[in-house]
Design a protein around this motif. Structure first.
Motif, PDB file in Angstrom:
ATOM      1  N   PHE A   4       5.133  38.104  27.025  1.00 52.43           N
ATOM      2  CA  PHE A   4       5.675  39.610  26.774  1.00 52.43           C
ATOM      3  C   PHE A   4       6.874  39.532  25.732  1.00 52.43           C
ATOM      4  N   ALA A   5       7.787  38.792  25.988  1.00 47.54           N
ATOM      5  CA  ALA A   5       9.028  38.620  25.242  1.00 47.54           C
ATOM      6  C   ALA A   5       8.487  38.114  23.771  1.00 47.54           C
ATOM      7  N   ALA A   6       7.681  37.206  23.492  1.00 42.17           N
ATOM      8  CA  ALA A   6       7.338  36.777  22.178  1.00 42.17           C
ATOM      9  C   ALA A   6       6.426  38.093  21.696  1.00 42.17           C
ATOM     10  N   TYR A   7       5.485  38.563  22.366  1.00 45.28           N
ATOM     11  CA  TYR A   7       4.741  40.019  21.797  1.00 45.28           C
ATOM     12  C   TYR A   7       5.572  40.943  21.308  1.00 45.28           C
ATOM     13  N   SER A   8       7.040  41.325  22.229  1.00 44.53           N
ATOM     14  CA  SER A   8       7.729  42.280  21.835  1.00 44.53           C
ATOM     15  C   SER A   8       8.663  41.852  20.491  1.00 44.53           C
ATOM     16  N   ALA A   9       8.924  40.592  20.667  1.00 42.29           N
ATOM     17  CA  ALA A   9       9.802  40.122  19.407  1.00 42.29           C
ATOM     18  C   ALA A   9       8.926  40.272  18.086  1.00 42.29           C
ATOM     19  N   PHE A  10       7.507  39.802  18.137  1.00 44.77           N
ATOM     20  CA  PHE A  10       6.471  40.202  17.073  1.00 44.77           C
ATOM     21  C   PHE A  10       6.495  41.631  16.747  1.00 44.77           C
ATOM     22  N   ILE A  11       6.341  42.465  17.358  1.00 45.10           N
ATOM     23  CA  ILE A  11       6.226  43.782  16.878  1.00 45.10           C
ATOM     24  C   ILE A  11       7.591  44.342  16.466  1.00 45.10           C
ATOM     25  N   VAL A  12       8.706  44.024  17.045  1.00 42.77           N
ATOM     26  CA  VAL A  12       9.930  44.568  16.715  1.00 42.77           C
ATOM     27  C   VAL A  12      10.315  44.015  15.159  1.00 42.77           C
ATOM     28  N   LEU A  13      10.120  42.601  14.983  1.00 42.71           N
ATOM     29  CA  LEU A  13      10.125  42.028  13.693  1.00 42.71           C
ATOM     30  C   LEU A  13       9.354  42.684  12.502  1.00 42.71           C
ATOM     31  N   LEU A  14       8.121  42.858  12.965  1.00 46.32           N
ATOM     32  CA  LEU A  14       7.319  43.273  12.033  1.00 46.32           C
ATOM     33  C   LEU A  14       7.820  44.951  11.568  1.00 46.32           C
ATOM     34  N   SER A  18       8.928  45.991   8.037  1.00 49.29           N
ATOM     35  CA  SER A  18       8.415  47.195   7.383  1.00 49.29           C
ATOM     36  C   SER A  18       9.493  48.106   6.926  1.00 49.29           C
ATOM     37  N   ARG A  19      10.610  48.426   7.661  1.00 50.15           N
ATOM     38  CA  ARG A  19      11.690  49.153   7.353  1.00 50.15           C
ATOM     39  C   ARG A  19      12.461  48.600   6.168  1.00 50.15           C
ATOM     40  N   PHE A  20      12.691  47.246   6.101  1.00 52.84           N
ATOM     41  CA  PHE A  20      13.924  46.980   5.231  1.00 52.84           C
ATOM     42  C   PHE A  20      13.392  45.894   4.087  1.00 52.84           C
ATOM     43  N   LEU A  21      12.152  45.265   4.310  1.00 58.73           N
ATOM     44  CA  LEU A  21      11.624  44.491   3.060  1.00 58.73           C
ATOM     45  C   LEU A  21      11.162  45.544   2.085  1.00 58.73           C
ATOM     46  N   ASP A  33      -0.635  71.740   3.394  1.00 63.46           N
ATOM     47  CA  ASP A  33       0.292  72.720   2.516  1.00 63.46           C
ATOM     48  C   ASP A  33       0.405  72.114   1.301  1.00 63.46           C
ATOM     49  N   GLY A  34      -0.318  70.917   0.842  1.00 65.65           N
ATOM     50  CA  GLY A  34       0.152  70.580  -0.596  1.00 65.65           C
ATOM     51  C   GLY A  34       0.939  69.645  -0.832  1.00 65.65           C
ATOM     52  N   ALA A  35       1.784  69.364   0.233  1.00 64.42           N
ATOM     53  CA  ALA A  35       2.805  68.592  -0.110  1.00 64.42           C
ATOM     54  C   ALA A  35       2.239  66.826   0.108  1.00 64.42           C
ATOM     55  N   ARG A  36       2.866  65.887  -0.327  1.00 58.86           N
ATOM     56  CA  ARG A  36       2.514  64.631  -0.197  1.00 58.86           C
ATOM     57  C   ARG A  36       3.540  63.758   0.534  1.00 58.86           C
ATOM     58  N   LEU A  37       3.401  62.979   1.556  1.00 58.37           N
ATOM     59  CA  LEU A  37       4.499  62.045   1.963  1.00 58.37           C
ATOM     60  C   LEU A  37       4.727  60.810   1.202  1.00 58.37           C
ATOM     61  N   PRO A  38       5.860  60.460   1.277  1.00 54.09           N
ATOM     62  CA  PRO A  38       6.054  59.257   0.531  1.00 54.09           C
ATOM     63  C   PRO A  38       5.865  57.863   1.600  1.00 54.09           C
ATOM     64  N   TYR A  39       5.204  56.794   1.058  1.00 54.01           N
ATOM     65  CA  TYR A  39       5.041  55.706   1.818  1.00 54.01           C
ATOM     66  C   TYR A  39       5.557  54.441   1.075  1.00 54.01           C
ATOM     67  N   LYS A  40       6.189  53.671   2.055  1.00 55.28           N
ATOM     68  CA  LYS A  40       6.510  52.170   1.192  1.00 55.28           C
ATOM     69  C   LYS A  40       5.538  51.116   2.185  1.00 55.28           C
ATOM     70  N   LEU A  41       4.936  50.628   1.004  1.00 57.66           N
ATOM     71  CA  LEU A  41       3.751  49.575   1.457  1.00 57.66           C
ATOM     72  C   LEU A  41       4.245  48.131   1.453  1.00 57.66           C
ATOM     73  N   SER A  42       4.520  47.577   2.515  1.00 57.43           N
ATOM     74  CA  SER A  42       5.109  46.144   2.575  1.00 57.43           C
ATOM     75  C   SER A  42       3.933  44.943   3.184  1.00 57.43           C
ATOM     76  N   GLY A  43       3.138  45.600   3.336  1.00 59.41           N
ATOM     77  CA  GLY A  43       1.826  44.698   4.314  1.00 59.41           C
ATOM     78  C   GLY A  43       1.692  43.463   3.723  1.00 59.41           C
ATOM     79  N   VAL A 122       9.728  55.026   8.814  1.00 60.02           N
ATOM     80  CA  VAL A 122       8.510  54.203   8.551  1.00 60.02           C
ATOM     81  C   VAL A 122       7.338  55.123   9.391  1.00 60.02           C
ATOM     82  N   ASP A 123       6.295  55.144   8.549  1.00 59.50           N
ATOM     83  CA  ASP A 123       5.068  55.837   9.166  1.00 59.50           C
ATOM     84  C   ASP A 123       4.480  54.890  10.284  1.00 59.50           C
ATOM     85  N   LEU A 124       4.345  55.399  11.531  1.00 58.59           N
ATOM     86  CA  LEU A 124       4.051  54.542  12.530  1.00 58.59           C
ATOM     87  C   LEU A 124       2.498  54.391  12.679  1.00 58.59           C
ATOM     88  N   LYS A 125       1.552  55.164  12.113  1.00 56.58           N
ATOM     89  CA  LYS A 125       0.171  55.087  11.893  1.00 56.58           C
ATOM     90  C   LYS A 125      -0.128  53.629  11.076  1.00 56.58           C
TER      91      LYS A 125
END
Ligand code: NDP
Length: 360
Positions: A4-14, A18-21, A33-43, A122-125
């Protein structure tokens, strides 16, 4: 607890990655409403970093095979995370938009309360594809490590399995922006169904073939183990089938995506043929209406073939994809018929087959 600790670390580090890389900055499809959301793609960067870390760990003596020793604990950890994330999504979704009654509440737990929930920008989806697919990558790599540990070598079938599955993920990340135009991102709210599908179903079920690839063709154990490889002709046929399926799968998806962005962009070097100016009838889309599904099924068949023919279980994976995509194709065609009316009929007359030319 360790798993559980390893899996949690995996998710948190990813998530932190996603946030900082650095990543590619793009805009999503227009919202209502016509607006467009900004995305940063670091995959792609995350995929490369995790692959490099996995290779380094293996070389430094931390065998990735240990991931498989803890497979079921990791599986349950992913389930716990799916529940925790759903609880978080419900807490924030219901605060903004309280459900009317018990049925609404249950529906929003399953289907989601918000379309594009974000945490720390970060867009969660979009983020959830990383633990899902990169997690699948790590489990797949662990099968190679296990074979090396068990038999002291990597067989040609395992090598192909690693190439095929890595290529599938690599081409996903080459055009990560493609996901922004898929149904799941545009139209599905984010609830337990998608979260569980990402974290549990994809990572732990889509890796099922690997268990059989490890031991394919081996008899005996220890120093007495003997491997009977697939014939060269079979290996070449497997590579050819994979390449054709992969090109069909990604090629058709990318063709449609290019068309949606620029309806006059050439297809296979020629101006596109359109039905009523709205439906693409050139390239793969002039041959069949759902060849992108056919291509993906072909790719999964090649994964399963790496396990040989000694068991039917690896074939459950492509078979379940056939069921999933065949009913998705049917549902989508009902939707298109409603949306495009006679234009859809004209398109069906032009591209007569759905998934298999001359058959279906
Ligand atoms: P599809 O590629 O099936 O797209 C369907 C939509 O594309 C239609 O609703 C319509 O939308 C538009 N469209 C269809 N035909 C045309 C045409 N000729 N010209 C222009 N537009 C057209 O999308 P999916 O999201 O279902 O699938 C995308 C990929 O994801 C597929 O390759 C599939 O195999 C894969 N997938 C994989 C899964 C897995 O678990 N491995 C699960 C689900 C999907 P519009 O209203 O915009 O015109």
């Amino acid at each position: 607890m360790l798993a559980f600790a390893a899996y949690s670390a995996f998710i948190v580090l990813l998530f932190l990655g996603s946030r900082f890389l650095p990543g590619i900055h793009v805009e999503g499809q227009p919202l209502r409403d016509g607006a467009r959301l900004p995305y940063k793609l670091s995959g792609m960067l995350l995929f490369i970093v995790v692959s490099a870390l996995a290779a380094a760990a293996e070389l430094l003596g931390f065998r990735l095979a240990r991931v498989l020793d803890h497979f079921w604990s990791l599986f349950w950890s992913a389930n716990v995370w799916a529940l925790l994330i759903t609880a978080y999504l419900m807490a924030r979704g219901w605060r903004r938009n309280p459900p009317a009654g018990l049925w609404d509440r249950l529906k929003s737990i399953w289907l989601g309360a918000e379309l594009n929930p974000r945490l720390a920008s970060v867009d969660l989806k979009m983020f959830m594809y990383h633990p899902s697919l990169i997690g699948l990558h790590v489990v797949n790599l662990a099968f190679a490590s296990q074979q090396l540990e068990r038999y002291g070598t990597i067989t040609a079938e395992m090598f192909l399995y690693q190439c095929f599955t890595s290529a599938y993920l690599f081409t996903h990340y080459v055009r990560e922006d493609f996901m922004l135009s898929t149904w799941d991102i545009i139209a599905e709210r984010f609830g337990f169904m998608l979260v569980w599908g990402d974290l549990v179903y994809v990572t732990f079920y889509y890796s099922i073939v690997g268990w059989w690839v490890v031991d394919r063709g081996w008899t005996g154990s220890g120093d007495a183990a003997v491997h009977e490889p697939l014939s060269t002709a079979a290996l070449v046929a497997l590579v050819v089938l994979h390449l054709l399926s992969h090109v069909l799968f990604r090629g058709s998806n990318w063709q449609k995506d290019r068309f949606k962005r620029n309806p006059s962009a050439p297809i296979w070097g020629k101006p596109p043929e359109l039905v009523g100016g709205r439906l693409l009838a050139s390239g793969w889309w002039g041959i069949g209406r759902k060849l992108n599904y056919t291509g993906e099924i072909g790719v999964y068949i090649t994964f399963a073939l790496c396990a040989g023919l000694s068991s039917w279980i690896p074939y459950v994976l492509p078979f379940s994809l056939v069921l999933l995509l065949a009913q998705r194709a049917w549902r989508d065609e009902q939707r298109c018929k409603k949306k495009y009316g006679e234009l859809w009929d004209a398109y069906c007359a032009r591209a007569r087959f759905r998934m298999v030319p001359f058959l279906y």
